[in-house]
Design a protein around this motif. Structure first.
Motif, PDB file in Angstrom:
ATOM      1  N   ASP A  79      -9.076  -1.039  -1.749  1.00 44.02           N
ATOM      2  CA  ASP A  79      -8.404   0.165  -1.268  1.00 44.02           C
ATOM      3  C   ASP A  79      -6.912  -0.160  -1.175  1.00 44.02           C
ATOM      4  O   ASP A  79      -6.458  -0.813  -0.227  1.00 44.02           O
ATOM      5  N   THR A  80      -6.150   0.289  -2.160  1.00 42.80           N
ATOM      6  CA  THR A  80      -4.737  -0.092  -2.283  1.00 42.80           C
ATOM      7  C   THR A  80      -3.922   0.245  -1.040  1.00 42.80           C
ATOM      8  O   THR A  80      -3.180  -0.598  -0.528  1.00 42.80           O
ATOM      9  N   ALA A  81      -4.033   1.472  -0.550  1.00 44.13           N
ATOM     10  CA  ALA A  81      -3.239   1.888   0.611  1.00 44.13           C
ATOM     11  C   ALA A  81      -3.583   1.045   1.834  1.00 44.13           C
ATOM     12  O   ALA A  81      -2.689   0.567   2.546  1.00 44.13           O
ATOM     13  N   PHE A  82      -4.871   0.837   2.082  1.00 45.12           N
ATOM     14  CA  PHE A  82      -5.300   0.030   3.224  1.00 45.12           C
ATOM     15  C   PHE A  82      -4.796  -1.402   3.085  1.00 45.12           C
ATOM     16  O   PHE A  82      -4.253  -1.977   4.028  1.00 45.12           O
ATOM     17  N   ARG A  83      -4.971  -1.981   1.899  1.00 45.07           N
ATOM     18  CA  ARG A  83      -4.564  -3.369   1.652  1.00 45.07           C
ATOM     19  C   ARG A  83      -3.062  -3.538   1.878  1.00 45.07           C
ATOM     20  O   ARG A  83      -2.628  -4.470   2.558  1.00 45.07           O
ATOM     21  N   GLU A  84      -2.255  -2.615   1.349  1.00 46.89           N
ATOM     22  CA  GLU A  84      -0.802  -2.719   1.493  1.00 46.89           C
ATOM     23  C   GLU A  84      -0.361  -2.564   2.945  1.00 46.89           C
ATOM     24  O   GLU A  84       0.525  -3.284   3.414  1.00 46.89           O
ATOM     25  N   ARG A  85      -0.990  -1.631   3.677  1.00 49.59           N
ATOM     26  CA  ARG A  85      -0.671  -1.479   5.100  1.00 49.59           C
ATOM     27  C   ARG A  85      -1.019  -2.742   5.869  1.00 49.59           C
ATOM     28  O   ARG A  85      -0.266  -3.190   6.732  1.00 49.59           O
ATOM     29  N   LEU A  86      -2.174  -3.319   5.562  1.00 49.91           N
ATOM     30  CA  LEU A  86      -2.617  -4.513   6.264  1.00 49.91           C
ATOM     31  C   LEU A  86      -1.739  -5.718   5.927  1.00 49.91           C
ATOM     32  O   LEU A  86      -1.409  -6.513   6.820  1.00 49.91           O
ATOM     33  N   VAL A  87      -1.322  -5.854   4.676  1.00 50.18           N
ATOM     34  CA  VAL A  87      -0.404  -6.942   4.298  1.00 50.18           C
ATOM     35  C   VAL A  87       0.879  -6.814   5.125  1.00 50.18           C
ATOM     36  O   VAL A  87       1.360  -7.805   5.702  1.00 50.18           O
ATOM     37  N   ARG A  88       1.438  -5.610   5.216  1.00 56.50           N
ATOM     38  CA  ARG A  88       2.664  -5.408   6.003  1.00 56.50           C
ATOM     39  C   ARG A  88       2.434  -5.745   7.475  1.00 56.50           C
ATOM     40  O   ARG A  88       3.258  -6.417   8.108  1.00 56.50           O
ATOM     41  N   ALA A  89       1.326  -5.270   8.021  1.00 53.61           N
ATOM     42  CA  ALA A  89       1.026  -5.513   9.437  1.00 53.61           C
ATOM     43  C   ALA A  89       0.873  -7.008   9.721  1.00 53.61           C
ATOM     44  O   ALA A  89       1.344  -7.502  10.755  1.00 53.61           O
ATOM     45  N   MET A  90       0.257  -7.719   8.812  1.00 52.54           N
ATOM     46  CA  MET A  90       0.049  -9.157   9.020  1.00 52.54           C
ATOM     47  C   MET A  90       1.361  -9.929   8.824  1.00 52.54           C
ATOM     48  O   MET A  90       1.622 -10.889   9.538  1.00 52.54           O
ATOM     49  N   ARG A  91       2.201  -9.493   7.904  1.00 52.84           N
ATOM     50  CA  ARG A  91       3.528 -10.123   7.752  1.00 52.84           C
ATOM     51  C   ARG A  91       4.354  -9.900   9.018  1.00 52.84           C
ATOM     52  O   ARG A  91       5.070 -10.802   9.457  1.00 52.84           O
ATOM     53  N   ASP A  92       4.238  -8.701   9.606  1.00 48.17           N
ATOM     54  CA  ASP A  92       4.947  -8.404  10.850  1.00 48.17           C
ATOM     55  C   ASP A  92       4.498  -9.324  11.982  1.00 48.17           C
ATOM     56  O   ASP A  92       5.254  -9.542  12.930  1.00 48.17           O
ATOM     57  N   ARG A  93       3.289  -9.868  11.875  1.00 44.08           N
ATOM     58  CA  ARG A  93       2.756 -10.778  12.886  1.00 44.08           C
ATOM     59  C   ARG A  93       3.018 -12.243  12.528  1.00 44.08           C
ATOM     60  O   ARG A  93       2.516 -13.136  13.189  1.00 44.08           O
ATOM     61  N   GLY A  94       3.774 -12.469  11.453  1.00 44.08           N
ATOM     62  CA  GLY A  94       4.171 -13.826  11.112  1.00 44.08           C
ATOM     63  C   GLY A  94       3.355 -14.527  10.047  1.00 44.08           C
ATOM     64  O   GLY A  94       3.623 -15.687   9.728  1.00 44.08           O
ATOM     65  N   TYR A  95       2.371 -13.858   9.487  1.00 41.36           N
ATOM     66  CA  TYR A  95       1.560 -14.465   8.428  1.00 41.36           C
ATOM     67  C   TYR A  95       2.268 -14.375   7.087  1.00 41.36           C
ATOM     68  O   TYR A  95       3.021 -13.441   6.831  1.00 41.36           O
TER      69      TYR A  95
END
Length: 134
Positions: free
Chosen positions: A13-29
């Motif tokens: 799911d492209t939209a979900f995956r991209e949102r989650l990548v951003r959210a995890m980068r925001d948390r330092g991953y």
């Protein structure tokens, strides 16, 4: 808190995956996302992730194959399985293949972090009800 751990997110799911990548980068991953089995295995061969979040239902090869082969490439990779189509059978199979945790959608980024770190609050650490999983 995350000390820049590498995280591979495998979800078609492209939209979900991209949102989650951003959210995890925001948390330092150091998060990267891919959509399918071949991309996941190629990415892991290039640079084995410390953490992997794997959706069970992918186009083509199953997420269970991703879990199995990520663990075969690097047994230290911590894998969390995420699915919108949970079942007791896939939860058990995921754990047998080496997944550290199994989450059902919807799960937010904080719940995913907690699953990786083993820090789920006591009330959230309980296995979901059979009705919820099915």
């Amino acid at each position: 808190m995350t000390d820049g751990r590498s995280l591979l997110i495998v979800d078609d799911d492209t939209a979900f995956r991209e949102r989650l990548v951003r959210a995890m980068r925001d948390r330092g991953y150091e998060a990267a996302g891919v959509a399918d089995y071949p991309s996941a295995i190629d990415a892991a061969r290039e640079d084995s992730p410390e953490l992997a979040l794997v959706d069970l239902r992918l186009v083509g090869e199953s997420g269970l194959s991703v879990v199995r082969d990520l663990k075969a490439l690097d047994s230290s990779t911590v894998v969390v399985v995420l699915t919108g189509y949970g079942s007791i059978a896939t939860a058990v199979e995921s754990m047998k293949l080496g997944a550290a945790s199994y989450l059902t959608k919807p799960a937010n980024a904080d719940q995913i972090v907690a699953a990786f770190d083993g820090t789920q609050p006591a009330d959230e650490a309980q296995a979901p009800s059979l009705a919820r999983v099915e």
